[in-house]
Scaffold this motif. Structure first.
Motif, PDB file in Angstrom:
ATOM      1  N   ALA A 290     -22.859 -48.391   6.456  1.00  0.00           N
ATOM      2  CA  ALA A 290     -21.964 -47.231   6.483  1.00  0.00           C
ATOM      3  C   ALA A 290     -22.554 -46.063   5.691  1.00  0.00           C
ATOM      4  CB  ALA A 290     -20.593 -47.621   5.935  1.00  0.00           C
ATOM      5  N   LEU A 291     -23.145 -46.379   4.537  1.00  0.00           N
ATOM      6  CA  LEU A 291     -23.730 -45.324   3.724  1.00  0.00           C
ATOM      7  C   LEU A 291     -24.949 -44.685   4.388  1.00  0.00           C
ATOM      8  CD1 LEU A 291     -23.338 -46.944   0.201  1.00  0.00           C
ATOM      9  CD2 LEU A 291     -22.215 -44.853   1.030  1.00  0.00           C
ATOM     10  N   ALA A 292     -25.641 -45.435   5.234  1.00  0.00           N
ATOM     11  CA  ALA A 292     -26.768 -44.843   5.967  1.00  0.00           C
ATOM     12  C   ALA A 292     -26.274 -43.669   6.816  1.00  0.00           C
ATOM     13  CB  ALA A 292     -27.456 -45.892   6.837  1.00  0.00           C
ATOM     14  N   GLY A 293     -25.136 -43.851   7.467  1.00  0.00           N
ATOM     15  CA  GLY A 293     -24.567 -42.761   8.264  1.00  0.00           C
ATOM     16  C   GLY A 293     -24.126 -41.597   7.400  1.00  0.00           C
ATOM     17  N   LEU A 294     -23.473 -41.882   6.296  1.00  0.00           N
ATOM     18  CA  LEU A 294     -23.000 -40.828   5.398  1.00  0.00           C
ATOM     19  C   LEU A 294     -24.177 -40.043   4.814  1.00  0.00           C
ATOM     20  CD1 LEU A 294     -20.330 -39.748   4.128  1.00  0.00           C
ATOM     21  CD2 LEU A 294     -20.821 -41.237   2.195  1.00  0.00           C
ATOM     22  N   LEU A 295     -25.214 -40.745   4.390  1.00  0.00           N
ATOM     23  CA  LEU A 295     -26.374 -40.083   3.808  1.00  0.00           C
ATOM     24  C   LEU A 295     -27.198 -39.325   4.847  1.00  0.00           C
ATOM     25  CD1 LEU A 295     -27.340 -42.906   1.313  1.00  0.00           C
ATOM     26  CD2 LEU A 295     -26.525 -40.610   0.713  1.00  0.00           C
ATOM     27  N   ALA A 296     -27.266 -39.856   6.057  1.00  0.00           N
ATOM     28  CA  ALA A 296     -27.954 -39.119   7.126  1.00  0.00           C
ATOM     29  C   ALA A 296     -27.222 -37.809   7.401  1.00  0.00           C
ATOM     30  CB  ALA A 296     -28.039 -39.975   8.393  1.00  0.00           C
ATOM     31  N   GLY A 297     -25.892 -37.870   7.402  1.00  0.00           N
ATOM     32  CA  GLY A 297     -25.104 -36.650   7.564  1.00  0.00           C
ATOM     33  C   GLY A 297     -25.350 -35.673   6.433  1.00  0.00           C
ATOM     34  N   ALA A 298     -25.474 -36.184   5.211  1.00  0.00           N
ATOM     35  CA  ALA A 298     -25.753 -35.315   4.064  1.00  0.00           C
ATOM     36  C   ALA A 298     -27.114 -34.637   4.209  1.00  0.00           C
ATOM     37  CB  ALA A 298     -25.700 -36.124   2.769  1.00  0.00           C
ATOM     38  N   ALA A 299     -28.094 -35.363   4.719  1.00  0.00           N
ATOM     39  CA  ALA A 299     -29.422 -34.778   4.926  1.00  0.00           C
ATOM     40  C   ALA A 299     -29.366 -33.661   5.973  1.00  0.00           C
ATOM     41  CB  ALA A 299     -30.417 -35.858   5.347  1.00  0.00           C
ATOM     42  N   VAL A 300     -28.635 -33.899   7.044  1.00  0.00           N
ATOM     43  CA  VAL A 300     -28.504 -32.886   8.087  1.00  0.00           C
ATOM     44  C   VAL A 300     -27.789 -31.649   7.553  1.00  0.00           C
ATOM     45  CG1 VAL A 300     -27.398 -32.370  10.305  1.00  0.00           C
ATOM     46  CG2 VAL A 300     -28.634 -34.519  10.000  1.00  0.00           C
ATOM     47  N   VAL A 301     -26.741 -31.854   6.765  1.00  0.00           N
ATOM     48  CA  VAL A 301     -26.010 -30.724   6.175  1.00  0.00           C
ATOM     49  C   VAL A 301     -26.921 -29.932   5.238  1.00  0.00           C
ATOM     50  CG1 VAL A 301     -24.163 -30.142   4.550  1.00  0.00           C
ATOM     51  CG2 VAL A 301     -23.706 -31.676   6.458  1.00  0.00           C
ATOM     52  N   GLN A 302     -27.704 -30.641   4.444  1.00  0.00           N
ATOM     53  CA  GLN A 302     -28.635 -29.939   3.555  1.00  0.00           C
ATOM     54  C   GLN A 302     -29.640 -29.116   4.362  1.00  0.00           C
ATOM     55  OE1 GLN A 302     -28.860 -29.422   0.323  1.00  0.00           O
ATOM     56  NE2 GLN A 302     -27.244 -30.779  -0.335  1.00  0.00           N
ATOM     57  N   LEU A 303     -30.140 -29.691   5.444  1.00  0.00           N
ATOM     58  CA  LEU A 303     -31.125 -28.984   6.281  1.00  0.00           C
ATOM     59  C   LEU A 303     -30.536 -27.757   6.966  1.00  0.00           C
ATOM     60  CD1 LEU A 303     -33.086 -31.872   8.036  1.00  0.00           C
ATOM     61  CD2 LEU A 303     -34.032 -30.115   6.533  1.00  0.00           C
ATOM     62  N   THR A 304     -29.314 -27.873   7.437  1.00  0.00           N
ATOM     63  CA  THR A 304     -28.752 -26.819   8.285  1.00  0.00           C
ATOM     64  C   THR A 304     -27.843 -25.832   7.569  1.00  0.00           C
ATOM     65  OG1 THR A 304     -26.930 -28.260   8.942  1.00  0.00           O
ATOM     66  CG2 THR A 304     -28.895 -28.268  10.350  1.00  0.00           C
ATOM     67  N   LEU A 305     -27.098 -26.276   6.563  1.00  0.00           N
ATOM     68  CA  LEU A 305     -26.103 -25.407   5.947  1.00  0.00           C
ATOM     69  C   LEU A 305     -26.397 -25.035   4.499  1.00  0.00           C
ATOM     70  CD1 LEU A 305     -22.830 -27.089   7.281  1.00  0.00           C
ATOM     71  CD2 LEU A 305     -24.008 -25.068   8.185  1.00  0.00           C
ATOM     72  N   LEU A 306     -27.153 -25.842   3.805  1.00  0.00           N
ATOM     73  CA  LEU A 306     -27.342 -25.590   2.371  1.00  0.00           C
ATOM     74  C   LEU A 306     -28.807 -25.286   2.067  1.00  0.00           C
ATOM     75  CD1 LEU A 306     -24.883 -28.269   0.943  1.00  0.00           C
ATOM     76  CD2 LEU A 306     -24.545 -25.807   1.042  1.00  0.00           C
ATOM     77  N   ASP A 307     -29.464 -26.151   1.335  1.00  0.00           N
ATOM     78  CA  ASP A 307     -30.838 -25.936   0.895  1.00  0.00           C
ATOM     79  C   ASP A 307     -31.757 -26.972   1.521  1.00  0.00           C
ATOM     80  OD1 ASP A 307     -30.013 -23.860  -0.888  1.00  0.00           O
ATOM     81  OD2 ASP A 307     -29.277 -25.426  -2.240  1.00  0.00           O
ATOM     82  N   PRO A 308     -32.553 -26.598   2.533  1.00  0.00           N
ATOM     83  CA  PRO A 308     -33.413 -27.572   3.222  1.00  0.00           C
ATOM     84  C   PRO A 308     -34.283 -28.442   2.311  1.00  0.00           C
ATOM     85  CG  PRO A 308     -33.354 -25.543   4.459  1.00  0.00           C
ATOM     86  CD  PRO A 308     -32.622 -25.274   3.173  1.00  0.00           C
ATOM     87  N   PRO A 309     -34.873 -27.918   1.225  1.00  0.00           N
ATOM     88  CA  PRO A 309     -35.677 -28.816   0.382  1.00  0.00           C
ATOM     89  C   PRO A 309     -34.856 -29.952  -0.248  1.00  0.00           C
ATOM     90  CG  PRO A 309     -36.225 -26.531  -0.096  1.00  0.00           C
ATOM     91  CD  PRO A 309     -35.021 -26.514   0.810  1.00  0.00           C
TER      92      PRO A 309
END
Length: 155
Positions: free
Chosen positions: A91-110
């Protein structure tokens, strides 16, 4: 007197020193990840100003912040329960993958590197816990191993 637990009946994993070191490392990683996620969850659940600012920057409301905080906290607690750790890791794999996508697209890509690395870690945890995941589903279906009763709670 040995401090290592005997393998469960039918456990096909080798109990070599290398395997024991890898298992200990993943157990330590589970605890560290649970602590990390617990702190992250609390920041969201108490509406810490940094969490509020991040969610405002994304254009998401407080409901999303509290929901993600609750999911992180549930995952952190479940990582500490041997029987639930594998399912929690999935379950956390999905949550963390979503966090990575959000960082890439909405926040700070690095900053997407951290959740992406944590995805790798939870996948390793889930892979290591695959027999316990099977035990959990067997238990839920009412087909728990009679010979290994109680073994599913160990490790």
């Amino acid at each position: 007197m040995s401090t290592t637990a005997a393998p469960a009946p039918g456990d096909t994993r080798a109990t070599t020193p290398r395997r024991r070191v890898a298992a200990a490392a993943l157990t330590g990683a589970r605890y560290a990840l649970a602590l990390f996620l617990g702190f992250s969850a609390v920041a969201k659940l108490v509406a810490h100003e940094s969490a509020v600012a991040s969610f405002s920057r994304m254009g998401w409301g407080s409901g999303a912040m509290y929901t993600i905080g609750a999911l992180e906290l549930a995952g952190a607690v479940a990582l500490l329960v041997p029987l639930l750790a594998g399912v929690a890791a999935i379950a956390l794999a999905g949550l963390l993958a979503g966090a990575a996508v959000v960082q890439l697209t909405l926040l700070d890509p690095p900053n997407a590197v951290m959740p992406a690395l944590l995805v790798v870690l939870v996948v390793l945890i889930a892979r290591d816990r695959r027999e316990r995941i099977a035990d959990l589903f067997a238990l839920l279906r009412g087909r728990g191993r009679a010979a290994g009763a109680g073994q599913w709670m160990k490790r």
